[in-house]
Design a protein around this motif. Structure first.
Motif: not given
Length: 441
Positions: A174-181, A200-204, A212-214
């Motif tokens: 889930v974290n990787r998908f939020l960060m990159l997809r 979730v926001p478009d630019n999440i 820094g919340v990776m």
């Protein structure tokens, strides 16, 4: 054997394999098109080589400078800057005498091999070892959620069920998908068993990077200390690796996130921590720093079960291709962060690459990391920088489109500029590694 040595051996073996195969990607089509290859080297042979042997027209060898490798193709303006050869009339066996489409195939060969290798390794890994995962059924306690994400409606204990309406097999993604997809919605099951789809926001991903919340979704971890950070409050308090936190200011601590929340809410305040060391229960006082940290890292002792899935050959080919595609796509997407102030400080060299390998030898992890590096090398090599394959490809495409070759003098200067850019990037990246090794403790 020390973890450092094990990582170093894996790094050298992986890079050597990838470099040789990359250069073969240039070598084989060059030979097919009857282009003479003068040298084929693993590592650079500046002034001298550790080993070399001439077979036919080609000198094969191993250099002493482990910054890559190369093939020297006759009649090509490359890092060797062989101006004497280029001043002679073109010969039939030279690169410059071949049609542009043949030269383009030769230049794309290395990148092509790296991409194919990465995809094949992902397929092989799934077929041989399958995959381990933790889905909602295995993560019965759900996630510990970062405070910054609770404003969207997420709660501690949430189980992640779907991403943009698609079931998520491995909740840890889930974290990787939020960060990159570019995720739009996440469907979760709260502790009261109610299901909610949260937007979730478009630019999440950018918000996560800047703040820094990776990893906003963290598995609940038992509060067992894995390591102590030098110069932090935990050192002065006498805490050690292996200590298990029991309570803080009289409040029982079951999971790591509870301790983390408590210290962040009590920055620079004296706290009493009760912990177990071996068979003894002890206590100490500690004051979190201005960031609410006491300087300890948690053990990867997860209170969850792990599921396993095996794949047939057909399934491993299909799923391995998806893994390769998303690895490439995710890396390209996150590359934009390199051009930010924070991202530039996180660029790493050989130390960072070596850190990707496990402390103990594990073939599955070795091949997975090698697959990842192979795809990264393919992308980096195709960047339009002179001295890289991508720079040559740009000039060749220009020639194919316009019907005119770029001026050789221009090509020489471009090659020199590109070479100095690469040297500067290598020095900067490895300088970052050295800086982090000295100061990030």
């Amino acid at each position: 054997m020390s973890p450092f040595i094990i990582k170093a051996i894996q790094l050298i073996l992986s890079l050597s394999l990838l470099i040789v195969l990359h250069e073969l990607g240039h070598f084989i089509p060059a030979k097919i098109f009857k282009t003479r290859v003068e040298k084929f080297f693993l590592f650079f042979d500046v002034k001298f080589a550790l080993f070399k042997k001439k077979i036919g027209d080609t000198v094969y060898g191993i250099g002493w400078l482990p910054l890559g490798g190369y093939v020297k193709i006759s009649g090509m303006i490359d890092e060797s800057m062989d101006k004497e050869q280029m001043a002679q009339p073109p010969q039939p066996w030279e690169f410059r005498s071949k049609p542009a489409w043949q030269r383009l195939i030769i230049m794309l060969g290395g990148v092509t091999v790296n991409l194919i290798l990465g995809f094949l390794l992902f397929m092989m890994i799934l077929f041989v070892w399958g995959t381990n995962y933790m889905g909602p059924e295995q993560m019965d306690k759900g996630f510990a959620v970062a405070d910054s994400f609770k404003q969207y409606g997420f709660q501690d204990g949430d189980k992640v069920l779907e991403i943009d309406g698609e079931p998520l097999q491995n909740s840890m993604d889930v974290n990787r998908f939020l960060m990159l997809r570019g995720i739009n919605t996440i469907t979760v099951q709260h502790q009261n068993n109610q299901t909610e789809t949260i937007k979730v926001p478009d630019n999440i991903g950018e918000k996560m990077f800047k703040e820094g919340v990776m990893q906003p979704f963290m598995p609940f971890r038992r509060p067992v200390i894995d390591s102590i950070i030098e110069g932090k409050p935990a050192i002065k308090a006498g805490l050690k690796k292996g200590d298990s936190i029991i309570s803080i200011n009289g409040e029982n601590i079951k999971y790591w996130n509870e301790l983390n929340h408590f210290t962040k809410k009590n920055k620079q305040k004296d706290l009493t921590i009760v912990y177990q060391r071996g068979d003894e229960v002890q206590s100490t006082n500690v004051a979190p720093d201005e960031e609410g940290m006491i300087g300890v890292a948690v053990s990867n002792n997860l209170p969850y079960t792990i599921a396993h899935k095996d794949y047939t050959l057909a399934e491993s080919i299909s799923e391995g291709f998806k893994d390769g595609y998303w690895t490439l796509r995710d890396y390209v997407y996150q590359f934009k962060y390199v051009f930010t102030k924070k991202g530039a400080t996180q660029v790493g060299g050989f130390g960072a690459i070596g850190g990707m390998f496990p402390d103990a030898w594990n073939w599955q992890s070795f091949w997975h990391t090698t697959a990842l590096i192979s795809i990264i090398l393919a992308f980096m090599n195709i960047l339009p920088i002179p001295a890289l394959d991508g720079g040559h490809v740009i000039f060749l495409l220009y020639e194919i489109i316009t019907g005119r070759k770029p001026n050789e003098k221009f090509m020489e200067y471009a090659q020199m500029v590109g070479f100095f850019i690469l040297i500067a990037l290598v020095l900067y990246a490895n300088g970052n590694d050295i800086y982090r090794a000295i100061f990030d403790k």
